[in-house]
Scaffold this motif. Sequence first.
Motif, PDB file in Angstrom:
ATOM      1  N   ARG A 120      -8.301  -6.381   0.984  1.00 48.73           N
ATOM      2  CA  ARG A 120      -7.593  -5.857  -0.193  1.00 48.73           C
ATOM      3  C   ARG A 120      -6.660  -6.916  -0.781  1.00 48.73           C
ATOM      4  O   ARG A 120      -6.638  -7.139  -1.991  1.00 48.73           O
TER       5      ARG A 120
ATOM      6  N   GLY B  65      -8.297  -9.425  -2.778  1.00 48.28           N
ATOM      7  CA  GLY B  65      -8.971  -8.942  -3.972  1.00 48.28           C
ATOM      8  C   GLY B  65     -10.431  -8.595  -3.762  1.00 48.28           C
ATOM      9  O   GLY B  65     -11.164  -8.356  -4.726  1.00 48.28           O
TER      10      GLY B  65
ATOM     11  N   PHE C 158     -12.261  -5.878  -2.948  1.00 48.27           N
ATOM     12  CA  PHE C 158     -12.051  -4.440  -2.801  1.00 48.27           C
ATOM     13  C   PHE C 158     -13.250  -3.711  -2.178  1.00 48.27           C
ATOM     14  O   PHE C 158     -13.070  -2.778  -1.391  1.00 48.27           O
TER      15      PHE C 158
ATOM     16  N   ASP D  25      -4.893   2.829  -1.616  1.00 50.60           N
ATOM     17  CA  ASP D  25      -4.308   1.620  -2.206  1.00 50.60           C
ATOM     18  C   ASP D  25      -5.395   0.708  -2.763  1.00 50.60           C
ATOM     19  O   ASP D  25      -5.271   0.153  -3.864  1.00 50.60           O
ATOM     20  N   THR D  26      -6.461   0.538  -1.977  1.00 51.30           N
ATOM     21  CA  THR D  26      -7.554  -0.342  -2.398  1.00 51.30           C
ATOM     22  C   THR D  26      -8.221   0.191  -3.669  1.00 51.30           C
ATOM     23  O   THR D  26      -8.475  -0.564  -4.615  1.00 51.30           O
TER      24      THR D  26
ATOM     25  N   GLU E 222      -5.936  -0.333  -6.716  1.00 53.46           N
ATOM     26  CA  GLU E 222      -5.928  -1.718  -7.173  1.00 53.46           C
ATOM     27  C   GLU E 222      -7.263  -2.124  -7.781  1.00 53.46           C
ATOM     28  O   GLU E 222      -7.332  -3.011  -8.640  1.00 53.46           O
ATOM     29  N   LYS E 223      -8.326  -1.445  -7.341  1.00 52.88           N
ATOM     30  CA  LYS E 223      -9.650  -1.703  -7.909  1.00 52.88           C
ATOM     31  C   LYS E 223      -9.781  -1.098  -9.307  1.00 52.88           C
ATOM     32  O   LYS E 223     -10.656  -1.485 -10.079  1.00 52.88           O
TER      33      LYS E 223
ATOM     34  N   SER F 221      -8.829   7.304  -6.006  1.00 47.33           N
ATOM     35  CA  SER F 221      -7.660   7.015  -5.175  1.00 47.33           C
ATOM     36  C   SER F 221      -6.831   8.268  -4.964  1.00 47.33           C
ATOM     37  O   SER F 221      -6.406   8.560  -3.842  1.00 47.33           O
TER      38      SER F 221
END
Length: 204
Positions: free
Chosen positions: A29, A32, A34, A65-66, A69-70, A76
């Motif tokens: 993660r 980056g 993902f 979280d992953t 952020e993706k 999520s």
Amino acid sequence: TAKEMLKTADRLHSPEYIEVLENLGEVYRLAGKFDESLGSLEECDSLISKAEKVHRAQVLAKMGDTLFEKGDVERSSRVLEEALDALGAHIPRSKIGVFLALFKEVSQQFLHFVFHGILVKKTYQGTHRQMVIVLLLHRLAYSYYYSDNIKMFYLYLKGLNFLESKIGPCADLAHNYTDGPAVYSTTLLAWPARAFRDGRLGLK
């Protein structure tokens, strides 16, 4: 690698292998990567015993979280809600359910505001499970900040009430208070005096 060594030793269900998968998920993660992170965390989740609800909730939080952020905010949110369900902290899915739950949290917070010296704990009494619930509520509220102010406000108040009545003074409660100004300035219930009060409490 440690993962390959444990696979070779046929220790795919060992605590060490599960820990390696969880750590790999975080490393991917942060780098980056993902999809690789999700693959590692999903495998980790599949190996955790159903009885280990707190550990599973922590892994689901990392998956949330992953996904966030993706850019997959909707998924999520679902994963974080699943994690809270696993810990017995059910989050309503329907709009009417959220409104009813919000009314309950507003009422409880009003009582905390009026009877602060009686209903709000003065010493820290949190458990590991409770702190994971707080973490999940905060992350879920953040995910709804731009898409659903009503649900965000409900989650914020639920976390605040939980911290004040169950856990007591801690860094997470201070963090929650400092979120107050942003929350009260973006919801239908605009309350500048309360926003100032919560911000001041957080700094204290």
